[in-house]
Design an enzyme around this catalytic site. Sequence first.
Site, PDB file in Angstrom:
ATOM      1  N   LYS A 184       0.839  -1.203   0.000  1.00 42.23           N
ATOM      2  CA  LYS A 184       0.000   0.000   0.000  1.00 42.23           C
ATOM      3  C   LYS A 184       0.879   1.260   0.000  1.00 42.23           C
ATOM      4  O   LYS A 184       0.691   2.166  -0.813  1.00 42.23           O
ATOM      5  CB  LYS A 184      -0.914  -0.021   1.220  1.00 42.23           C
ATOM      6  CG  LYS A 184      -1.921   1.089   1.226  1.00 42.23           C
ATOM      7  CD  LYS A 184      -2.868   0.947   2.394  1.00 42.23           C
ATOM      8  CE  LYS A 184      -3.068   2.311   3.009  1.00 42.23           C
ATOM      9  NZ  LYS A 184      -3.267   2.289   4.434  1.00 42.23           N
ATOM     10  N   ASP A 205      -7.176   1.166   0.882  1.00 43.21           N
ATOM     11  CA  ASP A 205      -7.231   1.533   2.291  1.00 43.21           C
ATOM     12  C   ASP A 205      -8.664   1.333   2.770  1.00 43.21           C
ATOM     13  O   ASP A 205      -9.498   0.770   2.063  1.00 43.21           O
ATOM     14  CB  ASP A 205      -6.730   2.972   2.511  1.00 43.21           C
ATOM     15  CG  ASP A 205      -7.769   4.001   2.086  1.00 43.21           C
ATOM     16  OD1 ASP A 205      -8.727   3.631   1.364  1.00 43.21           O
ATOM     17  OD2 ASP A 205      -7.646   5.168   2.488  1.00 43.21           O
TER      18      ASP A 205
END
Length: 209
Positions: A121, A140
């Site tokens: 991420k 997210d």
Amino acid sequence: MNRRERLENIIAILKKEYGESKVMLNYNTPFELLIAVILSAQCTDKRVNMVTKEMYKIVNTPEGFANMEVEEIEKLIKSTGFYRNKAKNIKQCSIDIIEKYDGKVPMNMDDLINLAGVGRKTANVVMGDITKEPEGIVVDTHVKRLSNRIGFVKTNNPIIIERELMKWVPKKYWFDYPNLLIRHGRAICKARKAECNKCGINEYCKKNI
Ligand code: SF4
């Protein structure tokens, strides 16, 4: 209307609504962005920006952090939470960048995720904002929630969500998709309550089709 057409419409509407995609973290160099993204785990962008604004006046290079004691870094970043782990990672990540990458943040997934404290991420956020060509899709909490509500996926597992989206979302949207959804998630499609009556993309959302 198929999901690809829904996606195209959603991206176009959200772009008009929120403007060009960009992370909400302030930075001047790729390294500053990397550190800000590491700090943003379990912390708001607003808080990270407050911390980095002061911290980067004191230290903002891999050499600077590598030469600091972990405890000194902890003091600078304490209010972002999980500061012990973050401080350790920031120091080790800085050392890695100096020793393995000649002091420059590498811009590919394999090298980025080899740095301390950097997962997929974080790597995608950094690569996305610097190059606008991430090698994956950032998932997210907002992207997870909205992708499910809109009806693009049916799972809460971020790894599966990314894999599913990457199968059909065109690469040219891999940066825009999460950035726009994050903004929309904060403004309208909030975790506690989706304000569907104010939502510009409601006709393309699963709720209404
Ligand atoms: S219509 Fe409602 S659930 Fe769908 S994206 Fe908009 S706010 Fe979220």
